[in-house]
Scaffold this motif. Structure first.
Motif, PDB file in Angstrom:
ATOM      1  N   ASP A 165       0.830  -1.205   0.000  1.00 11.29           N
ATOM      2  CA  ASP A 165       0.000   0.000   0.000  1.00 11.29           C
ATOM      3  C   ASP A 165       0.870   1.264   0.000  1.00 11.29           C
ATOM      4  OD1 ASP A 165      -2.761   1.177   0.282  1.00 11.29           O
ATOM      5  OD2 ASP A 165      -1.794   2.034   2.054  1.00 11.29           O
ATOM      6  N   SER A 166       1.948   1.246   0.777  1.00 11.96           N
ATOM      7  CA  SER A 166       2.835   2.418   0.812  1.00 11.96           C
ATOM      8  C   SER A 166       3.510   2.623  -0.542  1.00 11.96           C
ATOM      9  CB  SER A 166       3.912   2.247   1.886  1.00 11.96           C
ATOM     10  OG  SER A 166       3.320   1.993   3.132  1.00 11.96           O
ATOM     11  N   HIS A 169       1.279   4.393  -2.764  1.00 12.60           N
ATOM     12  CA  HIS A 169       1.261   5.834  -2.475  1.00 12.60           C
ATOM     13  C   HIS A 169       2.420   6.536  -3.177  1.00 12.60           C
ATOM     14  CE1 HIS A 169      -1.977   6.516   0.446  1.00 12.60           C
ATOM     15  NE2 HIS A 169      -1.768   5.274   0.832  1.00 12.60           N
ATOM     16  N   ARG A 170       3.617   5.935  -3.111  1.00 13.74           N
ATOM     17  CA  ARG A 170       4.769   6.546  -3.782  1.00 13.74           C
ATOM     18  C   ARG A 170       4.497   6.649  -5.282  1.00 13.74           C
ATOM     19  NH1 ARG A 170       6.293   5.957   0.988  1.00 13.74           N
ATOM     20  NH2 ARG A 170       4.654   7.501   1.125  1.00 13.74           N
ATOM     21  N   ILE A 172       1.656   6.700  -6.921  1.00 15.63           N
ATOM     22  CA  ILE A 172       0.596   7.658  -7.258  1.00 15.63           C
ATOM     23  C   ILE A 172       1.108   9.098  -7.169  1.00 15.63           C
ATOM     24  CG2 ILE A 172      -1.583   8.626  -6.401  1.00 15.63           C
ATOM     25  CD1 ILE A 172      -2.411   5.683  -5.860  1.00 15.63           C
ATOM     26  N   GLU A 173       1.906   9.372  -6.139  1.00 16.82           N
ATOM     27  CA  GLU A 173       2.502  10.719  -6.045  1.00 16.82           C
ATOM     28  C   GLU A 173       3.311  11.014  -7.309  1.00 16.82           C
ATOM     29  OE1 GLU A 173       2.913  10.422  -1.208  1.00 16.82           O
ATOM     30  OE2 GLU A 173       4.739  10.325  -2.421  1.00 16.82           O
ATOM     31  N   THR A 208      -5.399   3.988 -11.267  1.00 18.35           N
ATOM     32  CA  THR A 208      -5.515   5.215 -10.483  1.00 18.35           C
ATOM     33  C   THR A 208      -4.900   6.421 -11.177  1.00 18.35           C
ATOM     34  OG1 THR A 208      -3.528   4.577  -9.269  1.00 18.35           O
ATOM     35  CG2 THR A 208      -5.635   4.052  -8.237  1.00 18.35           C
ATOM     36  N   GLN A 286      10.019   3.547  -4.681  1.00 14.90           N
ATOM     37  CA  GLN A 286       8.803   2.810  -4.302  1.00 14.90           C
ATOM     38  C   GLN A 286       8.944   2.081  -2.976  1.00 14.90           C
ATOM     39  OE1 GLN A 286       7.254   0.727  -8.166  1.00 14.90           O
ATOM     40  NE2 GLN A 286       9.378   1.336  -8.480  1.00 14.90           N
ATOM     41  N   SER A 292       2.254   3.883   4.915  1.00 14.75           N
ATOM     42  CA  SER A 292       0.886   4.400   4.961  1.00 14.75           C
ATOM     43  C   SER A 292       0.193   3.909   6.232  1.00 14.75           C
ATOM     44  CB  SER A 292       0.111   3.890   3.747  1.00 14.75           C
ATOM     45  OG  SER A 292      -0.011   2.475   3.811  1.00 14.75           O
TER      46      SER A 292
END
Ligand code: ADP
Length: 363
Positions: A165-166, A169-170, A172-173, A208, A286, A292
């Motif tokens: 999940d984390s 997040h990387r 997607i940023e 996403t 990544q 998260s």
């Protein structure tokens, strides 16, 4: 109390610290002596300062940190019998017969082998005069609980591995950042994300970021992918889109099993469409950064469940892996999950992609 040791092994991932913290605190809660083993199996073999007793406060202020504070390593010596014997000696010395291993399928395989060999190792140590008969008897059983730390979500049996999940997040940023500059300059971007055997990160990243195309290992594109890709990109531009995003997993392959690289894709786009096309390889970004909320909770729950599994284990309990099934933490037979994970990789080598997807199941 019982002796428990926790260690992280193989590639690091965000959320490992939450798991380490939960193991230590849950262990202390149950009255155990809890140890850190630093630097994975290497520390287990080297012993001494690498195996240190943890206390309640030694895991304070770590839950928000990425990576693993106790270090991780790859260790060739643990693949050898002699290495494992040294490790067994160090554990017996400290009275440790419960292990929580946090790592990928390699690390879990090593742990299972160690368990199978344990009594042989102790017999040899006894014969060599390194341990006493009392120690041989007192520490005759080794108990193991595994947790899967991996950003790739590539392990069978669990819906999510710790770190995935984390990593998303990387990603997607990064894609959000890329999209804004791509828009300004009407560019096409090819983003390479991690995933050697598993396209999970690539698929979710594509969904996403409204990507136009995605390449993953377990579903190679049709043989005329070059044409399909170009048609799709052109179609999007024709309806007024100012940019294109293509996501490629590092392990992406074609139907002959040959790699499809970001550079291969760039060449196709430039040669056919003459678009201004750039490659971004996200790489270790990544794996880094703060975990998260999801990974902190996942690591905490898995760590706590691992200690409970060890507390309930008896002579007949096989090593387990703590998995997420829906929203439940469950215990599954470690070796079956490892075998299935390896079978998925093999199915892909054999170009049996439907089988690979089926074997992987829900995750
Ligand atoms: P991961 O755990 O992330 O899959 P590796 O496959 O590199 O990473 O494994 C990490 C470590 O686990 C190895 O360096 C080695 O010490 C140990 N290990 C892996 N496979 C085995 C094995 N078959 N037997 C014994 N130890 C192993």
């Amino acid at each position: 109390g019982k002796g428990i040791a926790v260690f992280t092994s193989g590639g690091d991932s965000q959320g490992m610290n939450a798991a380490v913290r939960a193991v230590v605190r849950m262990g202390i809660y149950f009255g155990c002596k809890v140890y850190f083993i630093r630097e994975g199996y290497q520390g287990m073999i080297d012993g001494g300062e690498y195996i240190i007793e943890a206390n309640w406060s030694s895991v304070s202020s770590i839950i928000h940190k990425g990576g693993t504070i106790i270090g991780s390593a790859r260790c060739m010596d643990f693949k050898e019998h002699e290495g494992r014997k040294k490790a067994a000696f160090n554990l017996v010395e400290k009275g440790i017969t419960n292990l929580v291993v946090i790592g990928g399928d390699g690390s879990l395989t090593g742990a299972d082998l160690f368990k199978q060999e344990w009594s042989v190792l102790l017999d040899e140590l006894l014969k060599e005069g390194k341990i006493t008969a009392e120690q041989r008897e007192k520490y005759k059983s080794l108990f193991i609980a595994g947790l899967v730390g991996s950003i790739d979500n590539d392990f069978c049996g669990t819906d999510m591995t710790i770190g995935t999940d984390s990593a998303l997040h990387r990603i997607i940023e990064a894609t959000d950042a890329i999209v804004s500059t791509a828009y300004s300059h009407q560019r096409t971007f090819i983003m390479e994300v991690m995933g050697r055997h598993c396209g999970y990160l690539a698929i979710v990243a594509a969904l996403t970021s409204e990507a136009d195309y995605v390449f993953v290992p377990e579903s190679p594109p049709p043989d005329d992918w070059q044409k399909k890709l170009c048609d799709k990109l052109e179609q999007e531009r024709n309806v007024g889109q100012r940019l294109n995003i293509i996501i490629v997993a590092e392990g992406a392959i074609d139907r002959n099993g040959q790699p499809i690289t970001a550079e291969d894709i760039r060449k196709v786009v430039v040669d056919n469409l003459h678009q201004d096309t750039r490659i971004t390889v996200l790489g270790h970004v990544q794996r880094g950064g703060n975990p998260s909320a999801f990974d902190r909770v996942l690591g905490s729950r898995m760590g706590a469940e691992a200690v409970m599994a060890l507390m309930e284990a008896d002579e007949n309990t096989d090593p387990c892996v703590i998995s997420l099934d829906g929203n439940q933490a469950v215990r599954l037979p470690l070796m079956e999950c490892v075998k299935q994970t390896k079978a998925v990789a093999q199915a892909m080598v054999d170009k049996q992609w439907d089988k690979a997807v089926q074997l992987r199941g829900k995750s």
